[in-house]
Design an enzyme around this catalytic site. Structure first.
Site, PDB file in Angstrom:
ATOM      1  CG  HIS A  71     -30.232  13.952 -32.677  1.00 49.96           C
ATOM      2  ND1 HIS A  71     -29.926  15.415 -32.051  1.00 49.96           N
ATOM      3  CD2 HIS A  71     -31.348  14.389 -33.460  1.00 49.96           C
ATOM      4  CE1 HIS A  71     -30.561  16.266 -32.739  1.00 49.96           C
ATOM      5  NE2 HIS A  71     -31.635  15.824 -33.812  1.00 49.96           N
ATOM      6  CG  HIS A  95     -32.729  19.861 -33.518  1.00 51.85           C
ATOM      7  ND1 HIS A  95     -33.576  20.031 -32.989  1.00 51.85           N
ATOM      8  CD2 HIS A  95     -33.101  18.973 -35.258  1.00 51.85           C
ATOM      9  CE1 HIS A  95     -34.125  18.185 -33.539  1.00 51.85           C
ATOM     10  NE2 HIS A  95     -32.866  17.969 -34.492  1.00 51.85           N
TER      11      HIS A  95
END
Length: 335
Positions: A59, A221
């Site tokens: 991320h 995700h």
């Protein structure tokens, strides 16, 4: 799969070694996945609350890119899309405790919650006071009394920045935790994907979209969304995203907001700025003023094409803390 990596197994440690080389103001333990402010660095907290966050890698720049004055004291990086283990979180927590306690900012995923909770219990056994604030801003997931509930996404950046600013001022742990919860309560996010991401370990996309399809309500995700539609214009996409956010944040009308137009890793800036213009138009039509905004890649999902939008209702206190000086690798102003 074509990626600039050495091996899937070493992606996180190799990236952290690169971060250490690029940012000598950080102390990086690449094999452990721990990033803290370097000992003796300017702005290092002394006797103040330490704000710590972390989670699975993939991320970036969240979380390690936000370690520095006015934001995080430490970040803990797990494997790609996988929570760091409790022992590592506990080691980082104890390392940055300056006597005033540590705030854990945790995205609402089952593994993160379990591991950060266990780490906090271990630290408290050692005399370190820990408060946990859970970020759950993703309106694509329904709020439920049972089950994991809403995912933590773009609002994590807002919580880290504003809580970090208050900690820098020397506020006690209870106040820093309270303002973090206030930000989370006033923030909502929604994401759209034009393509899936490809994790180094898997080597293939998590889901497949047709050439004329987009996925609405995706997670960071690589989770598929809650709805698939035919490709829309930027204007139509912004309207759909903001409909979902404002349906869950009706009190936003007439109030100033902080806005994040966030790329997911595979979207060029020109497209994000087009989305920024459309968001301004839609919010203006609904009587909502954008008081502050960020546009760029801040909470990504590897190489996913698409974006997330985050709105946070902002009063004078939140705007003051947002504007406070910050000096990190990926967020910097006022320094």
């Amino acid at each position: 799969m074509k990626k600039l990596i050495n091996s899937p197994e070493s992606v996180v440690s190799d990236a952290l070694r690169g971060m250490a080389a690029a940012h000598p103001g950080l102390r990086v333990e690449a094999e452990k996945g721990i990033v803290t402010r370097a000992a003796g660095a300017a702005g290092e907290p002394t006797g103040k609350v330490a704000v710590l966050s972390g989670g699975g890698s993939g991320h970036e720049p969240l979380h390690a890119g936000f370690v520095g004055r006015g934001m995080l004291a430490a970040a803990v990086a797990g494997p790609v899309f996988t929570s760091p283990v409790p022992d590592t979180i506990a080691a980082a927590t104890c390392a940055v405790d300056a006597g005033a306690g540590v705030l854990h900012i945790v995205k609402n995923y089952t593994g993160d919650i379990l591991n950060f909770t266990m780490a906090a219990e271990d630290c408290e056994d050692e005399g370190v006071k820990v408060e946990q604030v859970v970020v759950d801003d993703d309106v694509a997931v329904a709020r439920t009394e049972h089950g994991p509930g809403r995912r933590g996404t773009g609002a994590t950046l807002f919580v880290e920045k504003i809580a970090g600013a208050l900690a820098e001022e020397g506020a006690p742990l209870a106040e820093v935790a309270a303002v973090a919860r206030k930000v989370n309560a006033n923030a909502r996010s929604y994401g759209v994907a034009l393509s899936s991401c490809t994790t180094p370990a898997k080597g293939s996309p998590n889901f497949t979209l047709g050439e004329d399809e987009i996925e609405l309500g995706i997670g960071i995700h690589g989770e598929p969304g809650r709805e698939r539609r035919t490709l829309m214009t930027a204007a139509e996409t912004a309207e759909a995203m903001l409909d979902a956010i404002l349906d869950d944040l009706p009190e936003a009308a007439g109030a100033p907001v902080i806005l994040l137009v966030n790329g997911l890793g595979g979207t060029p800036p020109v497209e994000l700025y087009i989305m920024r213009a459309e968001v301004e138009r839609v919010l203006g039509e609904r009587g909502i003023t954008v008081a502050r905004s960020l546009v760029g890649n801040y909470v990504t999902s590897l190489d996913m094409a698409g974006c997330t939008l985050t709105l946070c209702r902002a009063d004078e206190e939140l705007l003051r803390l947002w504007d406070a000086p910050v000096d990190t690798p990926s967020l910097r102003w006022g320094c």
